[in-house]
Motif scaffolding. Structure first.
Motif, PDB file in Angstrom:
ATOM      1  N   LEU A  64       6.737  31.263  60.588  1.00 15.73           N
ATOM      2  CA  LEU A  64       5.960  30.781  59.437  1.00 15.73           C
ATOM      3  C   LEU A  64       6.637  31.147  58.115  1.00 15.73           C
ATOM      4  N   GLY A  65       6.836  30.183  57.285  1.00 17.25           N
ATOM      5  CA  GLY A  65       7.359  30.437  55.944  1.00 17.25           C
ATOM      6  C   GLY A  65       8.831  30.827  55.898  1.00 17.25           C
ATOM      7  N   SER A  66       9.563  30.618  56.992  1.00 12.99           N
ATOM      8  CA  SER A  66      10.946  31.111  57.018  1.00 12.99           C
ATOM      9  C   SER A  66      11.937  30.124  56.395  1.00 12.99           C
ATOM     10  N   GLY A  67      11.463  28.967  55.953  1.00 13.91           N
ATOM     11  CA  GLY A  67      12.367  28.059  55.233  1.00 13.91           C
ATOM     12  C   GLY A  67      12.766  26.805  55.992  1.00 13.91           C
ATOM     13  N   LYS A  68      11.990  26.428  57.008  1.00 16.66           N
ATOM     14  CA  LYS A  68      12.312  25.221  57.795  1.00 16.66           C
ATOM     15  C   LYS A  68      12.280  23.966  56.921  1.00 16.66           C
ATOM     16  N   THR A  69      11.155  23.798  56.188  1.00 17.67           N
ATOM     17  CA  THR A  69      10.998  22.575  55.396  1.00 17.67           C
ATOM     18  C   THR A  69      12.027  22.522  54.275  1.00 17.67           C
ATOM     19  N   THR A  70      12.306  23.670  53.669  1.00 13.01           N
ATOM     20  CA  THR A  70      13.303  23.723  52.593  1.00 13.01           C
ATOM     21  C   THR A  70      14.659  23.258  53.123  1.00 13.01           C
ATOM     22  N   LEU A  71      15.010  23.741  54.306  1.00 15.32           N
ATOM     23  CA  LEU A  71      16.286  23.353  54.903  1.00 15.32           C
ATOM     24  C   LEU A  71      16.295  21.866  55.252  1.00 15.32           C
ATOM     25  N   ILE A 100       1.096  19.711  54.670  1.00 19.13           N
ATOM     26  CA  ILE A 100       1.767  19.706  53.369  1.00 19.13           C
ATOM     27  C   ILE A 100       3.256  19.443  53.502  1.00 19.13           C
ATOM     28  N   ASP A 101       3.846  20.006  54.560  1.00 21.95           N
ATOM     29  CA  ASP A 101       5.302  19.919  54.693  1.00 21.95           C
ATOM     30  C   ASP A 101       5.809  18.488  54.579  1.00 21.95           C
ATOM     31  N   HIS A 102       5.070  17.564  55.221  1.00 23.92           N
ATOM     32  CA  HIS A 102       5.579  16.197  55.260  1.00 23.92           C
ATOM     33  C   HIS A 102       5.601  15.547  53.882  1.00 23.92           C
ATOM     34  N   THR A 127       6.019  23.827  64.265  1.00 24.41           N
ATOM     35  CA  THR A 127       5.217  24.767  63.476  1.00 24.41           C
ATOM     36  C   THR A 127       5.865  26.142  63.585  1.00 24.41           C
ATOM     37  N   GLY A 128       5.514  27.008  62.654  1.00 26.93           N
ATOM     38  CA  GLY A 128       6.114  28.340  62.633  1.00 26.93           C
ATOM     39  C   GLY A 128       5.752  29.186  63.845  1.00 26.93           C
ATOM     40  N   LEU A 129       4.662  28.844  64.520  1.00 21.96           N
ATOM     41  CA  LEU A 129       4.242  29.665  65.658  1.00 21.96           C
ATOM     42  C   LEU A 129       4.677  29.079  66.997  1.00 21.96           C
ATOM     43  N   LEU A 141      19.994  32.152  58.303  1.00 21.70           N
ATOM     44  CA  LEU A 141      19.401  33.330  57.672  1.00 21.70           C
ATOM     45  C   LEU A 141      19.008  32.949  56.247  1.00 21.70           C
ATOM     46  N   THR A 142      17.706  32.847  55.991  1.00 22.02           N
ATOM     47  CA  THR A 142      17.231  32.366  54.689  1.00 22.02           C
ATOM     48  C   THR A 142      16.825  33.540  53.776  1.00 22.02           C
ATOM     49  N   LYS A 143      16.666  33.249  52.519  1.00 24.49           N
ATOM     50  CA  LYS A 143      16.149  34.197  51.512  1.00 24.49           C
ATOM     51  C   LYS A 143      17.005  35.455  51.367  1.00 24.49           C
ATOM     52  N   THR A 144      18.296  35.333  51.658  1.00 21.92           N
ATOM     53  CA  THR A 144      19.169  36.496  51.498  1.00 21.92           C
ATOM     54  C   THR A 144      19.307  36.860  50.013  1.00 21.92           C
ATOM     55  N   ASP A 145      18.929  35.930  49.136  1.00 21.91           N
ATOM     56  CA  ASP A 145      18.966  36.217  47.688  1.00 21.91           C
ATOM     57  C   ASP A 145      17.873  37.203  47.284  1.00 21.91           C
ATOM     58  N   LEU A 146      16.915  37.444  48.171  1.00 22.38           N
ATOM     59  CA  LEU A 146      15.778  38.296  47.799  1.00 22.38           C
ATOM     60  C   LEU A 146      15.883  39.724  48.351  1.00 22.38           C
ATOM     61  N   VAL A 147      16.923  40.013  49.137  1.00 25.83           N
ATOM     62  CA  VAL A 147      17.038  41.356  49.723  1.00 25.83           C
ATOM     63  C   VAL A 147      18.421  41.941  49.469  1.00 25.83           C
ATOM     64  N   VAL A 156      21.947  31.082  54.318  1.00 24.25           N
ATOM     65  CA  VAL A 156      21.757  29.875  53.502  1.00 24.25           C
ATOM     66  C   VAL A 156      20.676  30.167  52.457  1.00 24.25           C
ATOM     67  N   VAL A 157      20.998  29.942  51.204  1.00 24.19           N
ATOM     68  CA  VAL A 157      20.011  30.187  50.152  1.00 24.19           C
ATOM     69  C   VAL A 157      19.387  28.851  49.736  1.00 24.19           C
ATOM     70  N   ALA A 158      18.065  28.832  49.696  1.00 20.15           N
ATOM     71  CA  ALA A 158      17.300  27.644  49.269  1.00 20.15           C
ATOM     72  C   ALA A 158      17.698  26.378  50.033  1.00 20.15           C
ATOM     73  N   GLY A 159      18.010  26.541  51.296  1.00 22.30           N
ATOM     74  CA  GLY A 159      18.284  25.385  52.163  1.00 22.30           C
ATOM     75  C   GLY A 159      19.604  24.686  51.900  1.00 22.30           C
TER      76      GLY A 159
HETATM   77  N1  GTP Z   1      14.206  32.770  47.283  1.00 18.34           N
HETATM   78  C1  GTP Z   1      14.262  31.944  48.306  1.00 18.34           C
HETATM   79  N2  GTP Z   1      13.150  31.250  48.673  1.00 18.34           N
HETATM   80  C2  GTP Z   1      13.243  30.419  49.726  1.00 18.34           C
HETATM   81  C3  GTP Z   1      14.450  30.242  50.459  1.00 18.34           C
HETATM   82  N3  GTP Z   1      14.214  29.357  51.458  1.00 18.34           N
HETATM   83  C4  GTP Z   1      12.909  29.001  51.360  1.00 18.34           C
HETATM   84  N4  GTP Z   1      12.334  29.644  50.315  1.00 18.34           N
HETATM   85  C5  GTP Z   1      10.927  29.557  49.881  1.00 18.34           C
HETATM   86  O1  GTP Z   1      10.104  30.080  50.902  1.00 18.34           O
HETATM   87  C6  GTP Z   1       8.869  29.411  50.943  1.00 18.34           C
HETATM   88  C7  GTP Z   1       8.604  28.890  52.350  1.00 18.34           C
HETATM   89  O2  GTP Z   1       9.604  27.922  52.648  1.00 18.34           O
HETATM   90  P1  GTP Z   1       9.303  26.647  53.581  1.00 18.34           P
HETATM   91  O3  GTP Z   1      10.545  25.848  53.612  1.00 18.34           O
HETATM   92  O4  GTP Z   1       8.051  25.988  53.202  1.00 18.34           O
HETATM   93  O5  GTP Z   1       9.097  27.413  54.953  1.00 18.34           O
HETATM   94  P2  GTP Z   1       8.582  26.807  56.346  1.00 18.34           P
HETATM   95  O6  GTP Z   1       9.285  27.560  57.410  1.00 18.34           O
HETATM   96  O7  GTP Z   1       8.719  25.324  56.352  1.00 18.34           O
HETATM   97  O8  GTP Z   1       7.043  27.212  56.260  1.00 18.34           O
HETATM   98  P3  GTP Z   1       5.835  26.799  57.253  1.00 18.34           P
HETATM   99  O9  GTP Z   1       5.965  25.322  57.506  1.00 18.34           O
HETATM  100  O10 GTP Z   1       4.615  27.156  56.479  1.00 18.34           O
HETATM  101  O11 GTP Z   1       5.990  27.626  58.481  1.00 18.34           O
HETATM  102  C8  GTP Z   1       8.959  28.292  49.914  1.00 18.34           C
HETATM  103  O12 GTP Z   1       8.323  28.728  48.741  1.00 18.34           O
HETATM  104  C9  GTP Z   1      10.451  28.134  49.677  1.00 18.34           C
HETATM  105  O13 GTP Z   1      10.755  27.684  48.397  1.00 18.34           O
HETATM  106  C10 GTP Z   1      15.615  30.998  50.035  1.00 18.34           C
HETATM  107  O14 GTP Z   1      16.710  30.940  50.631  1.00 18.34           O
HETATM  108  N5  GTP Z   1      15.446  31.810  48.964  1.00 18.34           N
END
Ligand code: GTP
Length: 363
Positions: free
Chosen positions: A13-20, A45-47, A100-102, A158-164, A188-191
């Motif tokens: 959940l929230g790990s960045g699937k949709t962003t990618l 929402i994702d769609h 889905t994330g689960l 590996l997402t969100k490496t910019d935050l750690v 990968v940052v921000a997909g």
């Molecule tokens: N800072 C940062 N934020 C990110 C990154 N990738 C994704 N996000 C943010 O993380 C949040 C969740 O990203 P989603 O792409 O919606 O994640 P998801 O896996 O599709 O989420 P679910 O469908 O809810 O499981 C969003 O606010 C994105 O903008 C990244 O590499 N860096």
């Protein structure tokens, strides 16, 4: 007839699937892609994010792809092809499914391996798993689904490496590598990843006798063969693991058993060629007895009388039809099979293969 390649994007959940996914779909190379998004809950929402990028997007809602809506997935795949043939939607040449994330992706992977009607039209090209650098460690500790998503992956994003801090990313990387040594890990940052880069890191399974089996198996990732130990066990947090030294880092997680400790990755090897019947008997016995605990098995087998290796490939108890390659990829003609299992150890499988090979040689 060629079949549509399907890429599965999974991740907690929230790990960045949709962003990618959204970023990939904006690339011209992905213009002819149909997308299936599985959302859980009433408010999808994702769609909305993805639909702005693509016309061929379908949402599977209110249920998880890995259990309740599996039949829907099969129907949806069939519908997409039928609609494109009728001209109702633009033609496409590949499909991406976001779970889905689960979701436990095992059952979706099994579906593509084990459903003959599906196999006539589609093949699973790659499983891509996003892992959140901020929350990944905790999710792996708490949820077996997260560990399975990692174990089944061909590529780990590996997402969100910019935050750690880099140190935290390294510790997570280490853990991911031990769960699934055969998967490439790409930060990968921000997909921001091109489809070319993504697929370059996910070599396809060999589809004919001249296929590149070496890249697909990624045997190097499992370390050198150890003649005396005859295998290589990567169980994370397992006291018997040959990698305990490697875990000497100053990691808050060091020293206690992770939840994913039950997931092991290792190779089983055999130097001498094996009789075809012995291989068949061994596969049948492990798949029927422990199929549910075999997340993934892939390898090359030296079968007596064949010029090249036989490629074996299974997800849980579903085995892809074995294929024989024209030639060996290197001078090493030993049998090497990579396993990712739950609660099955390397010595148990190694011993059973050796016993089966011996039994058939004697009889
Ligand atoms: N800072 C940062 N934020 C990110 C990154 N990738 C994704 N996000 C943010 O993380 C949040 C969740 O990203 P989603 O792409 O919606 O994640 P998801 O896996 O599709 O989420 P679910 O469908 O809810 O499981 C969003 O606010 C994105 O903008 C990244 O590499 N860096």
């Amino acid at each position: 007839m060629s079949t549509f390649p399907v890429t599965l994007i999974t991740g907690f959940l929230g790990s960045g699937k949709t962003t990618l996914l959204n970023n990939l779909l904006h690339d011209q190379q992905m213009a002819d892609t149909a997308v299936i998004i599985n959302e859980f809950g009433d408010v999808a929402i994702d769609h909305l994010l993805v639909e702005s990028a693509i016309e061929n997007a379908v949402v599977l809602q209110s249920g998880c792809i890995c259990c309740t809506v599996r039949g829907d997935l099969v129907d949806t795949l069939g519908d997409l092809v039928a609609k494109a043939e009728r001209g109702d939607i633009p033609r496409f040449s590949r499909i991406v499914i976001e779970t889905t994330g689960l979701a436990d992706p095992t059952s979706v992977v099994r579906l593509f391996a084990g459903e003959p009607l599906l196999a006539e039209t589609f093949h699973l090209r790659a499983v891509v798993t996003t892992v959140d650098a901020v929350n990944g460690m905790t999710q792996l500790d708490k949820f077996e689904e997260a560990a399975r998503q990692v174990a089944l992956a061909d590529v780990l994003i590996l997402t969100k490496t910019d935050l750690v801090e880099p140190q935290a990313t390294n510790v997570l990387r280490d853990r991911l590598h031990h769960l699934n040594p055969g998967a490439e890990i790409i930060p990968v940052v921000a997909g921001k990843l091109s489809p070319d880069d993504l697929f370059a890191h996910a070599p396809a399974a060999p589809s004919g006798p001249d296929g590149d089996v070496g890249r697909w198996l990624k045997l190097d990732a499992f370390g050198p063969r150890e003649p005396h130990r005859n295998g290589h066990d990567h169980a994370h947090g397992d006291a018997s693991s040959s990698h305990d030294d490697h875990h000497n880092h100053d990691d808050a997680h060091h020293g206690h058993l992770h939840h994913d400790a039950s997931i092991h990755s290792f190779t089983v090897t055999l130097d001498a060629p094996i009789e075809r019947d012995a291989l068949r008997g061994w596969l049948a016995s492990i798949l029927s007895l422990r199929g549910q605990d075999l997340l993934r098995m892939k390898g090359i087998v030296n079968v007596l009388g064949l010029d090249g290796p036989m490629v074996v490939h299974a997800v849980q108890d579903i085995v892809h039809p074995p294929m024989t390659l024209a030639a060996w990829p290197s001078d090493d003609h030993s049998t090497r099979i990579v396993f990712i299992t739950r609660n099955i150890s390397q010595p148990a499988l190694q011993r059973s293969l050796e016993a089966m090979a011996r039994e058939h040689r004697v009889s």
